[in-house]
Design a protein around this motif. Structure first.
Motif, PDB file in Angstrom:
ATOM      1  N   THR A  86       2.417  -5.614  -6.853  1.00  0.00           N
ATOM      2  CA  THR A  86       1.525  -4.494  -6.551  1.00  0.00           C
ATOM      3  C   THR A  86       0.528  -4.245  -7.676  1.00  0.00           C
ATOM      4  OG1 THR A  86       3.272  -3.000  -7.340  1.00  0.00           O
ATOM      5  CG2 THR A  86       3.077  -3.289  -4.958  1.00  0.00           C
ATOM      6  N   ALA A  87       0.844  -4.696  -8.901  1.00  0.00           N
ATOM      7  CA  ALA A  87      -0.129  -4.561  -9.993  1.00  0.00           C
ATOM      8  C   ALA A  87      -1.381  -5.381  -9.682  1.00  0.00           C
ATOM      9  CB  ALA A  87       0.492  -5.008 -11.316  1.00  0.00           C
ATOM     10  N   GLY A  88      -1.188  -6.587  -9.126  1.00  0.00           N
ATOM     11  CA  GLY A  88      -2.328  -7.395  -8.722  1.00  0.00           C
ATOM     12  C   GLY A  88      -3.109  -6.742  -7.611  1.00  0.00           C
ATOM     13  N   ARG A  89      -2.399  -6.129  -6.670  1.00  0.00           N
ATOM     14  CA  ARG A  89      -3.093  -5.448  -5.575  1.00  0.00           C
ATOM     15  C   ARG A  89      -3.951  -4.300  -6.098  1.00  0.00           C
ATOM     16  NH1 ARG A  89      -0.725  -3.184   0.213  1.00  0.00           N
ATOM     17  NH2 ARG A  89      -2.656  -2.151   0.830  1.00  0.00           N
ATOM     18  N   ILE A  90      -3.440  -3.567  -7.063  1.00  0.00           N
ATOM     19  CA  ILE A  90      -4.209  -2.450  -7.617  1.00  0.00           C
ATOM     20  C   ILE A  90      -5.510  -2.956  -8.241  1.00  0.00           C
ATOM     21  CG2 ILE A  90      -4.216  -0.687  -9.434  1.00  0.00           C
ATOM     22  CD1 ILE A  90      -1.163  -0.390  -8.878  1.00  0.00           C
ATOM     23  N   ARG A  91      -5.437  -4.068  -8.971  1.00  0.00           N
ATOM     24  CA  ARG A  91      -6.666  -4.638  -9.545  1.00  0.00           C
ATOM     25  C   ARG A  91      -7.636  -5.060  -8.443  1.00  0.00           C
ATOM     26  NH1 ARG A  91      -2.880  -7.103 -12.987  1.00  0.00           N
ATOM     27  NH2 ARG A  91      -3.044  -9.087 -11.854  1.00  0.00           N
ATOM     28  N   ASP A  92      -7.086  -5.667  -7.371  1.00  0.00           N
ATOM     29  CA  ASP A  92      -7.935  -6.094  -6.252  1.00  0.00           C
ATOM     30  C   ASP A  92      -8.666  -4.923  -5.607  1.00  0.00           C
ATOM     31  OD1 ASP A  92      -6.928  -8.626  -6.692  1.00  0.00           O
ATOM     32  OD2 ASP A  92      -5.509  -8.561  -5.020  1.00  0.00           O
ATOM     33  N   GLU A  93      -8.066  -3.746  -5.676  1.00  0.00           N
ATOM     34  CA  GLU A  93      -8.684  -2.559  -5.088  1.00  0.00           C
ATOM     35  C   GLU A  93      -9.646  -1.878  -6.063  1.00  0.00           C
ATOM     36  OE1 GLU A  93      -4.919  -1.351  -2.176  1.00  0.00           O
ATOM     37  OE2 GLU A  93      -5.077  -0.499  -4.195  1.00  0.00           O
ATOM     38  N   LEU A 102     -16.095  -1.784  -1.166  1.00  0.00           N
ATOM     39  CA  LEU A 102     -14.741  -1.525  -0.694  1.00  0.00           C
ATOM     40  C   LEU A 102     -13.714  -2.340  -1.471  1.00  0.00           C
ATOM     41  CD1 LEU A 102     -12.973  -0.147   1.544  1.00  0.00           C
ATOM     42  CD2 LEU A 102     -13.165  -2.307   2.784  1.00  0.00           C
ATOM     43  N   GLY A 103     -12.630  -1.677  -1.849  1.00  0.00           N
ATOM     44  CA  GLY A 103     -11.483  -2.360  -2.423  1.00  0.00           C
ATOM     45  C   GLY A 103     -10.324  -2.244  -1.448  1.00  0.00           C
ATOM     46  N   GLN A 104      -9.918  -3.345  -0.847  1.00  0.00           N
ATOM     47  CA  GLN A 104      -8.843  -3.334   0.154  1.00  0.00           C
ATOM     48  C   GLN A 104      -8.078  -4.645   0.048  1.00  0.00           C
ATOM     49  OE1 GLN A 104      -7.827  -4.759   3.277  1.00  0.00           O
ATOM     50  NE2 GLN A 104      -6.398  -3.099   3.694  1.00  0.00           N
ATOM     51  N   GLU A 105      -6.813  -4.613   0.405  1.00  0.00           N
ATOM     52  CA  GLU A 105      -5.933  -5.759   0.160  1.00  0.00           C
ATOM     53  C   GLU A 105      -6.402  -7.054   0.811  1.00  0.00           C
ATOM     54  OE1 GLU A 105      -1.258  -6.968   0.918  1.00  0.00           O
ATOM     55  OE2 GLU A 105      -2.223  -5.462   2.162  1.00  0.00           O
ATOM     56  N   THR A 106      -6.867  -6.993   2.053  1.00  0.00           N
ATOM     57  CA  THR A 106      -7.180  -8.225   2.778  1.00  0.00           C
ATOM     58  C   THR A 106      -8.628  -8.322   3.217  1.00  0.00           C
ATOM     59  OG1 THR A 106      -6.613  -7.270   4.946  1.00  0.00           O
ATOM     60  CG2 THR A 106      -4.827  -8.311   3.708  1.00  0.00           C
ATOM     61  N   VAL A 107      -9.397  -7.257   3.059  1.00  0.00           N
ATOM     62  CA  VAL A 107     -10.766  -7.195   3.576  1.00  0.00           C
ATOM     63  C   VAL A 107     -11.738  -7.027   2.419  1.00  0.00           C
ATOM     64  CG1 VAL A 107     -12.356  -5.838   4.990  1.00  0.00           C
ATOM     65  CG2 VAL A 107     -10.036  -6.261   5.803  1.00  0.00           C
ATOM     66  N   ARG A 270      -4.266   2.605  -1.980  1.00  0.00           N
ATOM     67  CA  ARG A 270      -3.051   2.230  -1.247  1.00  0.00           C
ATOM     68  C   ARG A 270      -2.108   1.427  -2.136  1.00  0.00           C
ATOM     69  NH1 ARG A 270       0.466   3.585   2.723  1.00  0.00           N
ATOM     70  NH2 ARG A 270       1.281   1.767   3.839  1.00  0.00           N
ATOM     71  N   GLY A 271      -2.660   0.536  -2.941  1.00  0.00           N
ATOM     72  CA  GLY A 271      -1.814  -0.242  -3.836  1.00  0.00           C
ATOM     73  C   GLY A 271      -1.097   0.631  -4.850  1.00  0.00           C
ATOM     74  N   GLU A 272      -1.795   1.630  -5.378  1.00  0.00           N
ATOM     75  CA  GLU A 272      -1.165   2.534  -6.348  1.00  0.00           C
ATOM     76  C   GLU A 272      -0.071   3.357  -5.695  1.00  0.00           C
ATOM     77  OE1 GLU A 272      -5.030   3.029  -9.305  1.00  0.00           O
ATOM     78  OE2 GLU A 272      -4.810   4.311  -7.531  1.00  0.00           O
ATOM     79  N   PHE A 273      -0.311   3.794  -4.450  1.00  0.00           N
ATOM     80  CA  PHE A 273       0.720   4.519  -3.721  1.00  0.00           C
ATOM     81  C   PHE A 273       1.965   3.647  -3.538  1.00  0.00           C
ATOM     82  CE2 PHE A 273       2.732   5.063   0.458  1.00  0.00           C
ATOM     83  CZ  PHE A 273       3.266   6.339   0.312  1.00  0.00           C
ATOM     84  N   LEU A 274       1.757   2.401  -3.074  1.00  0.00           N
ATOM     85  CA  LEU A 274       2.905   1.524  -2.828  1.00  0.00           C
ATOM     86  C   LEU A 274       3.596   1.118  -4.119  1.00  0.00           C
ATOM     87  CD1 LEU A 274       1.505  -0.779  -0.001  1.00  0.00           C
ATOM     88  CD2 LEU A 274       3.151   1.088   0.221  1.00  0.00           C
ATOM     89  N   HIS A 312      -6.866   6.172   4.608  1.00  0.00           N
ATOM     90  CA  HIS A 312      -8.274   6.430   4.295  1.00  0.00           C
ATOM     91  C   HIS A 312      -9.162   6.222   5.525  1.00  0.00           C
ATOM     92  CE1 HIS A 312      -7.765   7.142   0.050  1.00  0.00           C
ATOM     93  NE2 HIS A 312      -7.094   6.020  -0.106  1.00  0.00           N
ATOM     94  N   SER A 313      -8.845   5.214   6.344  1.00  0.00           N
ATOM     95  CA  SER A 313      -9.631   5.008   7.562  1.00  0.00           C
ATOM     96  C   SER A 313      -9.429   6.167   8.529  1.00  0.00           C
ATOM     97  CB  SER A 313      -9.231   3.684   8.229  1.00  0.00           C
ATOM     98  OG  SER A 313      -9.686   2.589   7.461  1.00  0.00           O
ATOM     99  N   ARG A 314      -8.209   6.676   8.614  1.00  0.00           N
ATOM    100  CA  ARG A 314      -7.969   7.818   9.502  1.00  0.00           C
ATOM    101  C   ARG A 314      -8.697   9.056   8.986  1.00  0.00           C
ATOM    102  NH1 ARG A 314      -2.907   9.013   9.056  1.00  0.00           N
ATOM    103  NH2 ARG A 314      -2.035   7.219   7.957  1.00  0.00           N
TER     104      ARG A 314
END
Length: 446
Positions: A86-93, A102-107, A270-274, A312-314
């Motif tokens: 998840t540390a990598g995901r946070i950087r990706d975001e 936009l910073g999002q995991e897959t998009v 989202r990455g920080e939350f997870l 966030h989308s909602r």
């Protein structure tokens, strides 16, 4: 038959095991878990032990001694790894957000960064699987699923199949909103659907039951559209304009300004939350005091995770809570089990999967991975013909596929130019200069 789960310490692994326990076919005789984090896999193994308690014929579980031990002799391999955690995901975001995109995991840029980090590891897994379990079917859950499956297919060919629960969840929710029984979708003599695109970028363009097309009536009914997630997310006016139901991830493309505004100054991605939620789960689980307590903690954490999905989308589409039907979704565990049985039983089951294109979308290369309706037999998954894509759909697919293929090229050949091309050409990255700064900062923080 042995089922190997790579990423066996992953938070959603118990969903797969629970599906195996409930499976009347009982095709799996052993589950082997492999993970690079021994603490996480030990906790998840404890959750599985609690699920097995009291079951008349539990499926044995063992933690493998390394990747090769996990792969050797496997009949099916479920790959659900997260390279960099998840540390990598946070950087990706956070890195893209710092540049105003936009910073999002897959998009978008985040998805490209995640792919660059993940593809080399996925290719190593594919090579070891080809050497040690050449008859095994590899089912890829690892995100970004489209580009990771495309990279692995260079080694495994059609023996790697990517799955995602978003499309089947959309089809189920749409059927229910249209007044049809979602269970009828399993009967190809009664039901049919046309879904085509790439992973996290596709459209449901037809939904029929007993010869009646349901989609036009659903699109015309604002109350029905308001009863399920995608209807609320996109709104009736835009859905009628499209004449189709988009995958939920297309919200990032169609409403990019609103989504970016909702996350630009966010206190917590989202990455920080997870990272906080799941890190807390594994810490508390280690001191929980037995399988019952660990399992109860896992269930509470899982429900909170599902309730906050795409928050966030909602928020950008008016703000609303997910209901029970939204939470049910497609169930990636059920998709995986259905795929496995369709291959073992040579059943001809129809599933939405990530597979080589062939001639399904003539404008794409035959080896490009697409997400579409497939017929699954002992020979694997065969994409079915689909209606021609509209120009807007095809244009977006072609551009994002170019991004995916450039990402694979960059990861395989360590090619900075290909990486820059992947980032700069993505529809959600609006400047080559921004792309270059994102790439430079990601390299520094890796």
């Amino acid at each position: 038959m042995r089922l190997t789960i790579l990423g066996g310490g992953g938070f959603r692994v118990p969903l797969v095991y629970r599906a195996l326990l409930d499976d009347p076919g009982r095709a799996v005789s052993e589950v082997a878990l492999h993970d690079t984090d021994p603490r996480r896999v030990a906790v998840i193994a404890e959750v599985l032990a609690r699920l097995a308690q009291g079951h008349p014929a539990p499926v044995p579980v063992r933690v493998a001694d390394g990747l090769d031990d996990a792969l050797e002799g496997a009949g099916f391999v479920f790959s659900a790894i997260r390279v960099g955690g998840t540390a990598g995901r946070i950087r990706d975001e956070r890195i893209p957000l710092s540049e105003g995109v936009l910073g999002q995991e897959t998009v978008g840029a985040g998805g490209v960064l995640y792919g660059l980090r993940t593809i080399p590891v996925a290719l190593h897994i594919a090579e070891r699987a080809a050497a040690l379990a050449p008859e095994a079917w590899v089912i890829n859950f690892t995100n970004p699923a489209g580009m990771v499956t495309e990279a692995m297919s260079q080694v495994l060919g059609d023996r790697v199949i990517g799955i995602c629960d978003s499309p089947v969840g959309l089809v189920r929710r749409a059927a229910r909103a249209a007044g049809a029984d979602p269970a009828a979708l399993a009967d190809p003599d009664r039901a049919g659907y046309d879904y085509v695109g790439l992973n996290h970028l596709g459209w449901l363009r037809s939904l029929t039951l007993d010869g009646t097309e349901l989609l036009p009536g659903l699109l015309a009914d604002d109350a029905a559209l308001g009863s399920f997630e995608e209807g609320r997310l996109f709104g009736g006016d835009w859905l009628r304009t499209l004449g189709a139901l988009p995958n939920e991830y297309l919200h990032y493309y169609y409403f990019r300004r609103e989504t970016l505004d909702s996350v630009r100054d966010t206190r917590e991605t989202r990455g920080e939350f997870l990272d906080q939620q799941q890190g807390g789960f594994f810490e508390r689980a280690a001191a929980a005091g037995g399988p019952d307590a660990v399992y109860a903690l896992w269930e509470r954490t899982r429900l909170e995770r599902e309730e906050t999905y795409m928050a966030h989308s909602r928020e950008a589409s008016g703000g609303w809570q997910r209901d029970s039907h939204d939470l049910e979704g497609g169930g990636y565990d059920r998709v995986a089990l259905a795929l496995m049985h369709a291959i073992l039983d040579n059943s001809g089951t129809r599933l939405i999967l990530n597979v080589r294109n062939g001639t399904t979308v003539p404008q794409l290369a035959p080896d490009a991975i697409v997400e579409t309706v497939c017929e699954v037999s002992a020979q694997g998954a065969r994409p079915l013909p689909c209606a021609p894509l509209r120009e807007d759909q095809l244009g977006l697919m072609l551009q994002v596929k170019a991004v995916e293929r450039a990402t694979v090229e960059a990861a395989v050949f360590k090619d900075r130019s290909a990486a820059l091309r992947a980032l700069a050409l993505h529809p959600l990255v609006d400047s080559p200069a921004v792309a270059a700064r994102i790439l430079e900062r990601a390299a520094k923080e890796a």
